[in-house]
Write a protein that holds these residues in place. Structure first.
Motif, PDB file in Angstrom:
ATOM      1  N   UNK A  73      -6.171   7.860   5.840  1.00  0.00           N
ATOM      2  CA  UNK A  73      -6.015  10.072   6.032  1.00  0.00           C
ATOM      3  C   UNK A  73      -4.881   9.730   4.897  1.00  0.00           C
ATOM      4  N   UNK A  74      -4.748   8.566   3.953  1.00  0.00           N
ATOM      5  CA  UNK A  74      -3.909   8.330   2.886  1.00  0.00           C
ATOM      6  C   UNK A  74      -4.630   8.553   1.614  1.00  0.00           C
ATOM      7  N   UNK A  75      -5.213   7.131   1.448  1.00  0.00           N
ATOM      8  CA  UNK A  75      -5.955   6.679   0.342  1.00  0.00           C
ATOM      9  C   UNK A  75      -7.068   8.161   0.117  1.00  0.00           C
ATOM     10  N   UNK A  76      -7.509   7.500   1.404  1.00  0.00           N
ATOM     11  CA  UNK A  76      -9.642   8.155   0.548  1.00  0.00           C
ATOM     12  C   UNK A  76      -8.881  10.113   0.551  1.00  0.00           C
ATOM     13  N   UNK A  77      -8.627  10.965   1.030  1.00  0.00           N
ATOM     14  CA  UNK A  77      -8.078  12.154   0.226  1.00  0.00           C
ATOM     15  C   UNK A  77      -8.026  11.805  -0.854  1.00  0.00           C
ATOM     16  N   UNK A  78      -7.047  11.061  -1.190  1.00  0.00           N
ATOM     17  CA  UNK A  78      -6.530  11.081  -2.775  1.00  0.00           C
ATOM     18  C   UNK A  78      -8.281  11.059  -3.652  1.00  0.00           C
ATOM     19  N   UNK A  79      -8.355   9.902  -3.593  1.00  0.00           N
ATOM     20  CA  UNK A  79      -9.837   9.333  -3.864  1.00  0.00           C
ATOM     21  C   UNK A  79     -10.955  10.563  -4.525  1.00  0.00           C
ATOM     22  N   UNK A  80     -11.790  10.406  -3.493  1.00  0.00           N
ATOM     23  CA  UNK A  80     -12.650  11.888  -3.154  1.00  0.00           C
ATOM     24  C   UNK A  80     -12.370  13.332  -3.903  1.00  0.00           C
ATOM     25  N   UNK A  81     -11.122  13.276  -3.644  1.00  0.00           N
ATOM     26  CA  UNK A  81     -10.284  14.644  -4.320  1.00  0.00           C
ATOM     27  C   UNK A  81     -10.124  14.513  -5.729  1.00  0.00           C
ATOM     28  N   UNK A  82     -10.448  13.601  -6.086  1.00  0.00           N
ATOM     29  CA  UNK A  82     -10.351  13.222  -7.967  1.00  0.00           C
ATOM     30  C   UNK A  82     -10.946  13.721  -8.956  1.00  0.00           C
ATOM     31  N   UNK A  83     -11.529  15.064  -9.404  1.00  0.00           N
ATOM     32  CA  UNK A  83     -12.635  15.108 -10.110  1.00  0.00           C
ATOM     33  C   UNK A  83     -12.755  13.721 -11.188  1.00  0.00           C
ATOM     34  N   UNK A  84     -12.158  13.654 -11.345  1.00  0.00           N
ATOM     35  CA  UNK A  84     -12.264  12.351 -12.432  1.00  0.00           C
ATOM     36  C   UNK A  84     -12.739  10.930 -12.059  1.00  0.00           C
ATOM     37  N   UNK A  85     -12.841  10.967 -10.665  1.00  0.00           N
ATOM     38  CA  UNK A  85     -13.753   9.865 -10.000  1.00  0.00           C
ATOM     39  C   UNK A  85     -14.882   9.761 -10.234  1.00  0.00           C
ATOM     40  N   UNK A  86     -15.808   8.767 -10.160  1.00  0.00           N
ATOM     41  CA  UNK A  86     -17.316   8.791 -10.362  1.00  0.00           C
ATOM     42  C   UNK A  86     -17.415   7.727  -9.315  1.00  0.00           C
ATOM     43  N   UNK A  87     -17.465   7.781  -8.367  1.00  0.00           N
ATOM     44  CA  UNK A  87     -18.705   6.933  -6.729  1.00  0.00           C
ATOM     45  C   UNK A  87     -19.757   7.277  -6.518  1.00  0.00           C
TER      46      UNK A  87
ATOM     47  N   UNK B 288       0.756  -1.039   0.356  1.00  0.00           N
ATOM     48  CA  UNK B 288       0.169  -0.202  -0.509  1.00  0.00           C
ATOM     49  C   UNK B 288       0.927   1.364  -0.068  1.00  0.00           C
ATOM     50  N   UNK B 289       2.361   1.171   0.648  1.00  0.00           N
ATOM     51  CA  UNK B 289       3.129   2.269   0.669  1.00  0.00           C
ATOM     52  C   UNK B 289       3.441   2.655  -0.329  1.00  0.00           C
ATOM     53  N   UNK B 290       3.660   1.552  -1.178  1.00  0.00           N
ATOM     54  CA  UNK B 290       4.973   1.737  -2.697  1.00  0.00           C
ATOM     55  C   UNK B 290       3.761   1.993  -3.280  1.00  0.00           C
ATOM     56  N   UNK B 291       2.020   1.888  -3.570  1.00  0.00           N
ATOM     57  CA  UNK B 291       1.209   2.266  -4.785  1.00  0.00           C
ATOM     58  C   UNK B 291       0.668   3.692  -3.419  1.00  0.00           C
ATOM     59  N   UNK B 292       1.425   3.864  -2.511  1.00  0.00           N
ATOM     60  CA  UNK B 292       1.155   5.851  -2.371  1.00  0.00           C
ATOM     61  C   UNK B 292       1.625   6.413  -3.252  1.00  0.00           C
ATOM     62  N   UNK B 293       3.426   6.101  -3.381  1.00  0.00           N
ATOM     63  CA  UNK B 293       3.858   6.982  -3.503  1.00  0.00           C
ATOM     64  C   UNK B 293       3.746   7.104  -4.868  1.00  0.00           C
ATOM     65  N   UNK B 294       2.861   5.741  -5.824  1.00  0.00           N
ATOM     66  CA  UNK B 294       2.316   6.199  -7.761  1.00  0.00           C
ATOM     67  C   UNK B 294       1.615   7.087  -7.131  1.00  0.00           C
ATOM     68  N   UNK B 295       0.809   7.068  -6.887  1.00  0.00           N
ATOM     69  CA  UNK B 295      -0.765   7.715  -7.205  1.00  0.00           C
ATOM     70  C   UNK B 295      -0.245   8.960  -6.805  1.00  0.00           C
ATOM     71  N   UNK B 296       0.361   9.561  -5.466  1.00  0.00           N
ATOM     72  CA  UNK B 296       0.909  10.898  -5.490  1.00  0.00           C
ATOM     73  C   UNK B 296       1.522  11.763  -6.102  1.00  0.00           C
ATOM     74  N   UNK B 297       2.912  10.733  -6.901  1.00  0.00           N
ATOM     75  CA  UNK B 297       3.112  11.697  -7.781  1.00  0.00           C
ATOM     76  C   UNK B 297       3.011  10.661  -9.276  1.00  0.00           C
ATOM     77  N   UNK B 298       2.099  10.563  -9.753  1.00  0.00           N
ATOM     78  CA  UNK B 298       0.846  10.117 -10.589  1.00  0.00           C
ATOM     79  C   UNK B 298      -0.138  10.301 -11.140  1.00  0.00           C
ATOM     80  N   UNK B 299      -1.034  11.850 -10.336  1.00  0.00           N
ATOM     81  CA  UNK B 299      -2.015  11.866  -9.861  1.00  0.00           C
ATOM     82  C   UNK B 299      -3.305  11.465 -10.999  1.00  0.00           C
ATOM     83  N   UNK B 300      -2.690  11.153 -11.998  1.00  0.00           N
ATOM     84  CA  UNK B 300      -3.199  10.150 -13.239  1.00  0.00           C
ATOM     85  C   UNK B 300      -4.275   9.023 -12.598  1.00  0.00           C
ATOM     86  N   UNK B 301      -3.013   8.350 -11.895  1.00  0.00           N
ATOM     87  CA  UNK B 301      -3.484   7.074 -11.809  1.00  0.00           C
ATOM     88  C   UNK B 301      -4.449   6.526 -10.254  1.00  0.00           C
ATOM     89  N   UNK B 302      -4.870   7.263 -10.109  1.00  0.00           N
ATOM     90  CA  UNK B 302      -5.591   7.516  -9.239  1.00  0.00           C
ATOM     91  C   UNK B 302      -7.068   6.656  -9.195  1.00  0.00           C
TER      92      UNK B 302
END
Length: 737
Positions: A176-190, A129-143
């Protein structure tokens, strides 16, 4: 010589020259790479030289070549693992900074691919999870591609581990780490139901984190054992807090309530909630929900469902936050970071400011079976449904010593806000049903701190029978968890006992109230000196006799508890002592207890004297054991004189003892009794002199007993009253109905 041997020779030659002539070594390796471009050892040796020399750009190019040309080499993945570890932690040493700089030289596409492949190499869920978080933070389009799947992986891992606390490594990473990235990504449709699920998970974590209790080693293990209410231990040591599976730094969460508010705002916007989206405080949210509730009866379908969910989530968060703020003041020892040797519990009790007021003896007794006059002047319906007695606590005032509780206004405001939130959640059947589902899912019945708030709220509402049930349950859970030598545990147990006594008193169950009070007094140590009341305090109390519907927040210290116990015992005995029927034992107990806070009880004492005069006699054999107040002694001495009416007083347990040998028994010499009076007593203009007529026909044993009592007037009154409660416990309890 074979090609392999040639490669090994060239690499060996380069290694020999590194320390003496690094440029010559580099030339050998360049030649070797030109001759054998597909040999991994040559390229790795070149990378090693550049890495050890910390030449970022050249080392980065060589790492890139190895990653592209030799992706299956274990040595390459060891290097990548070291680099990603440096990326995950915040270490600021020179080598870690070099590794992070090396990674930055790689093309973005390669960074993304490298992190994804590094993730595949991880078998530990947290590391992955921590490794993927590195990816998601560096490349927001991957969220969009990996965000939800990562979140679900963490929640699934939490379920597999079957952890009994939401404050664990998996939930922390998700909330604390994954959820803020998910809900603050405009392209996410949840979908809304998924957002509500995530909102509940976040709220449960943050509330659990804030309300965590202190533990002996300062750590919270991912798996805890225990049954019943989760009452924190009594250890007050280190305030370190480490979630199992995370580092101490990773375990810290700053501003949890604000973070929760941020998530609530984003979820509300995505779910198209009604109301002002710009509100940034919990009290404002509650006011909005109150307004929204007015429109619920006119809504239907999806709109009704959406608004109902909005009200329940928002009001529940306001409730739990406000209840926490209240309980963190009244019982701070429950929470980590708030407990210290100087903290103390506070107790919500009946306010006894009017206990010294006179009893209305002219009340009608025609409907005595319907109403019972309580000892401080209140009339309390005695039906089994005691909830109707105070109109659910409307308009009740809570008295608090502002000097002892600096943040009293905020504490009472939090208590009020929490009550209003609770009432809102129970104002509609549908709201209550949905709220109960949340409580069941979060197992709020195990939250001791919430039970404390609910108990105080029930007391405020006047539902004393329900409060008794809740207090008994709390006491049964607390008692086994607190050691006999734990002073804080003792205070917490006393807190429940005193509230039990207060509730029994409010229900008119005076014997039960007295029994609980005496249990408390038995473990108290009386103050070395009598607490002195300033003239200002006396004026305040005298001028504020209330109707009896008020409550008081009392600090749980021996200095405050002992006086309250004495006042409540006085309230229990007062009505019985002043009924039309004669009860000398109850009247005697009242006289003993009126010594506390003297002269506040002077009016009531004179009422007792009038009753004795009407009776013509009075019997209380414990009088000389516990009455040491000089003013009271003067009045009783006067009652035996001709001017006082020659009242027959039977105050001695054994009248023959003093007659046989008065001098040796009392150790007193024959002298004028007035010389034994304490300074100041002789000059009090409003009182009669003890010696007035005492030598004119009064029996010798009574005179000598009075002389002895005057010599005891300097005793510590609290010690005398404490001894009274301990020695006379059985008779005190049996004296009440």
């Amino acid at each position: 010589m074979s090609a392999q041997a040639d490669c090994e020779f060239l690499v060996k030659k380069a290694r020999e020259l590194v320390s003496e002539d690094p440029w010559a070594a580099k030339a050998w390796l360049i030649t070797a790479r030109t001759l054998y471009p597909s040999d991994f050892n040559i390229q790795y040796e070149m990378y090693t030289i550049e890495r050890n020399a910390e030449r970022t750009a050249s080392a980065g190019r060589l790492l890139y070549d190895m990653f592209v040309n030799f992706p299956d080499q274990p040595v390459v993945w060891r290097e990548i693992t070291v680099i990603t570890a440096a990326l995950r932690n915040d270490c600021q040493d020179k080598h870690a900074q070099f590794l992070r700089g090396l990674f930055e030289t790689l093309p973005g596409r390669v960074q993304c691919e490298m992190l994804l492949k590094a993730t595949e190499q991880c078998f530990n869920t947290v590391e992955k999870a921590e490794m993927l978080l590195l990816l998601l933070r560096r490349f927001p389009e991957s969220v969009v591609q990996h965000g939800v799947s990562l979140g679900e992986t963490l929640l699934e891992a939490e379920g597999i581990e079957d952890l009994d606390t939401p404050v664990n490594c998996f939930r922390k990473l998700f909330v604390c780490d994954v959820l803020p990235l998910i809900i603050n990504t405009p392209d996410m449709r949840l979908p809304p139901n998924l957002l509500y699920k995530y909102m509940h998970k976040a709220a449960e974590f943050y509330i659990g984190y804030v309300t965590r209790g202190p533990s002996a080693d300062g750590q919270l293990q991912g798996s805890q054992e225990g049954m019943g209410l989760k009452s924190p231990g009594a250890a007050r040591g280190s305030q370190r807090y480490v979630i199992d599976g995370l580092t101490e730094k990773s375990s810290l969460v700053s501003d949890p309530w604000e973070r929760l508010l941020d998530i609530l705002a984003v979820v509300g916007a995505r779910c198209e909630w009604q109301g002002d989206k710009g509100s940034r405080s919990y009290p404002e949210i509650l006011q909005r929900m109150k307004k929204l509730c007015r429109y619920l009866p006119g809504l239907e379908g999806e709109t009704l469902s959406r608004c109902r969910s909005q009200v329940v989530i928002c009001a529940a968060l306001v409730l739990f936050r406000s209840a926490y703020l209240y309980v963190s003041t009244v019982q701070p020892s429950l929470f980590q970071g708030l407990s210290s040797p100087g903290t103390m519990p506070w107790i919500l009790l009946e306010d006894l400011s009017s206990v010294y007021s006179e009893v209305d003896l002219e009340r009608s007794t025609k409907h005595a079976h319907k109403k019972c006059k309580l000892a401080d002047g209140r009339e309390k319906p005695m039906s089994s449904d005691d909830e109707d007695g105070l109109g659910k606590g409307r308009g009740r005032h809570i008295v608090v010593n502002k000097a002892d509780m600096p943040g009293w206004a905020e504490t009472l405001d939090s208590f009020r806000t929490a009550r209003e939130s609770w009432d809102l959640l129970h104002s509609h059947e549908a709201l209550e049903s949905e709220f109960n589902k949340i409580c069941s899912s979060w197992k709020t019945e195990t939250w001791l701190w919430l039970r404390i708030f609910l108990t105080d709220m029930i007391i405020y509402q006047g539902q004393y029978r329900k409060a008794l049930s809740s207090l008994h349950q709390m006491a049964s859970f607390q008692a086994p968890q607190q050691g006999p030598m734990s002073p804080q545990g003792s205070l917490e147990h006393q807190r429940a006992l005193i509230q039990l006594a207060s509730c029994h008193y409010a229900l008119g169950e005076y014997r039960m109230a007295c029994e609980k009070l005496l249990d408390v007094v038995s473990v108290l140590v009386p103050q070395t000196q009598d607490p002195c009341r300033t003239p200002e305090d006396q004026t305040r109390v005298r001028g504020k006799f209330r109707k009896g519907n008020d409550l008081r927040l009392l600090s749980c210290t021996g200095k405050a508890i002992m006086p309250f116990c004495l006042q409540l015992m006085l309230a229990c005995f007062k009505l019985r002592a002043f009924t039309d029927s004669r009860d000398d034992l109850a009247l005697g107990h009242v006289i003993v207890l009126l010594q506390h806070d003297w002269p506040l009880g002077e009016g009531l004492f004179l009422k007792a004297v009038d009753k004795i005069c009407q009776q013509g006699s009075f019997q209380y054999e414990n009088f000389f054991n516990y009455v040491t107040n000089i003013d009271m002694l003067e009045e009783f001495a006067y009652l035996r004189t001709n001017e006082g009416g020659r009242i027959q007083l039977e105050l001695l347990p054994n009248q023959g003892m003093l007659i046989k040998n008065p001098s040796s028994a009392l150790g007193l010499v024959s002298q004028d009794f007035s010389t034994l009076l304490l300074p100041g007593a002789q000059t009090a203009e409003r009182h009669h002199t003890v010696t007035r007529g005492i030598t004119k026909g009064v029996k010798e044993d009574f005179r000598l007993a009075m002389e002895r009592q005057v010599s005891r007037c300097g005793e510590n009154l609290m010690s005398v009253l404490h001894r009274f409660c301990i020695n006379e416990k059985i008779i005190l309890i049996q004296s009440l109905p």
